[in-house]
Design a protein around this motif. Structure first.
Motif, short mmCIF file in Angstrom:
data_model
loop_
_atom_site.label_atom_id
_atom_site.label_comp_id
_atom_site.label_asym_id
_atom_site.label_seq_id
_atom_site.Cartn_x
_atom_site.Cartn_y
_atom_site.Cartn_z
N LEU A 1 -1.50 66.14 44.22
CA LEU A 1 -2.15 65.58 43.05
C LEU A 1 -2.18 64.06 43.11
O LEU A 1 -1.16 63.43 43.40
N GLY A 2 -3.31 63.46 42.88
CA GLY A 2 -3.47 62.01 42.92
C GLY A 2 -4.00 61.51 44.25
O GLY A 2 -4.66 60.46 44.31
N GLN A 3 -3.74 62.24 45.33
CA GLN A 3 -4.22 61.80 46.63
C GLN A 3 -5.75 61.88 46.71
O GLN A 3 -6.37 61.08 47.41
N MET B 1 -11.05 59.25 47.06
CA MET B 1 -12.32 58.92 46.40
C MET B 1 -12.61 57.43 46.50
O MET B 1 -13.74 57.02 46.78
N HIS B 2 -11.58 56.60 46.28
CA HIS B 2 -11.76 55.14 46.40
C HIS B 2 -12.11 54.76 47.83
O HIS B 2 -13.00 53.94 48.06
N LEU B 3 -11.43 55.36 48.79
CA LEU B 3 -11.70 55.04 50.19
C LEU B 3 -13.09 55.50 50.61
O LEU B 3 -13.80 54.79 51.34
N TRP B 4 -13.51 56.68 50.18
CA TRP B 4 -14.85 57.16 50.52
C TRP B 4 -15.92 56.28 49.92
O TRP B 4 -16.93 56.00 50.54
N GLU B 5 -15.68 55.82 48.71
CA GLU B 5 -16.69 55.02 48.02
C GLU B 5 -16.69 53.57 48.45
O GLU B 5 -17.75 52.97 48.63
N LEU B 6 -15.52 52.99 48.64
CA LEU B 6 -15.41 51.55 48.92
C LEU B 6 -15.19 51.23 50.39
O LEU B 6 -15.27 50.07 50.77
N GLY B 7 -14.85 52.24 51.18
CA GLY B 7 -14.54 51.99 52.59
C GLY B 7 -13.10 51.55 52.75
O GLY B 7 -12.31 51.58 51.80
N PRO B 8 -12.73 51.12 53.95
CA PRO B 8 -11.35 50.70 54.20
C PRO B 8 -10.88 49.65 53.20
O PRO B 8 -11.63 48.76 52.81
N GLN B 9 -9.63 49.81 52.77
CA GLN B 9 -9.05 48.92 51.75
C GLN B 9 -7.65 48.49 52.18
O GLN B 9 -6.94 49.24 52.84
N LEU C 1 -6.15 49.18 42.37
CA LEU C 1 -7.21 50.09 41.94
C LEU C 1 -6.67 51.32 41.22
O LEU C 1 -7.26 51.80 40.26
N MET C 2 -5.55 51.83 41.71
CA MET C 2 -4.98 53.07 41.18
C MET C 2 -3.98 52.79 40.05
O MET C 2 -3.43 53.72 39.49
N ASP C 3 -3.74 51.51 39.76
CA ASP C 3 -2.74 51.13 38.77
C ASP C 3 -1.42 51.83 39.10
O ASP C 3 -0.81 52.48 38.26
#
Length: 185
Positions: free
Chosen positions: A60-62, A67-75, A83-85
């Motif tokens: 849960l949460g992963q 989702m952030h990585l797929w949308e924004l690319g490498p972070q 981003l995830m607070d």
């Protein structure tokens, strides 16, 4: 997916859970019926989400990290924390699990040798459609037979509750912050 499908997991969870809450409300919780309802709804939502994600090998949460990585690319990992607070320790554990599962790869940041870049792997990109399907299924389970108008009203109410809680959290965190040290004379 291995073993059970996400529909089977939801079906099993809804068979074992009554249609209406049979959880007794403690007398002391009667002074906070909205808070008690949020607690119960969040618990059930997390339980069902966990059951749906488990066959994919995700905790849960992963899926939100992915989702952030797929949308924004490498972070940078620190940016994912923001981003995830989240906090750094929790994010480190989550990234380590995702890396062990083959869903992310870590590499040094070319601009900052102290930072680590997290990037999705091809294996994680193959999961994207399944995660989107699970979220659609979770949304259906959450909204049930609500009309579009009722869903919009619920979303608006939840946003206002979140804004209210965020304001309180900001005040609380500001009050807990240590006062600036007095300058030495």
């Amino acid at each position: 997916m291995s073993g059970t499908t996400s529909r089977d997991a939801h079906s099993q969870s809804s068979q074992s859970t009554p249609a209406t809450s049979s959880v007794p409300v403690p007398a002391t919780a009667h002074v906070g019926p909205v808070s008690h309802a949020i607690f119960r709804v969040a618990r059930l939502h997390r339980m069902i989400a966990g059951q749906l994600l488990r066959p994919l090998g995700l905790h849960l949460g992963q899926e939100l990290v992915m989702m952030h990585l797929w949308e924004l690319g490498p972070q940078r990992q620190t940016d994912l924390v923001r981003l995830m607070d989240s906090d750094a320790a929790t994010m480190t554990r989550s990234i380590k699990r995702l890396e062990n599962a083959g869903f992310v790869r870590r590499r040094p940041c070319p601009d900052d040798k102290r930072a680590v870049i997290i990037e999705p792997t091809a294996a994680s990109k193959a999961l994207r459609r399944e995660v989107e399907g699970i979220w659609a299924e979770l949304e259906g389970a959450s909204t049930g037979d609500l009309t579009s108008e009722q869903q919009a009203e619920a979303l608006d109410a939840l946003r206002r509750i979140e804004d209210s809680l965020a304001r309180v959290a900001a005040r609380t965190s500001a009050a807990e912050s240590p006062a600036p040290a007095a300058e030495a004379q």
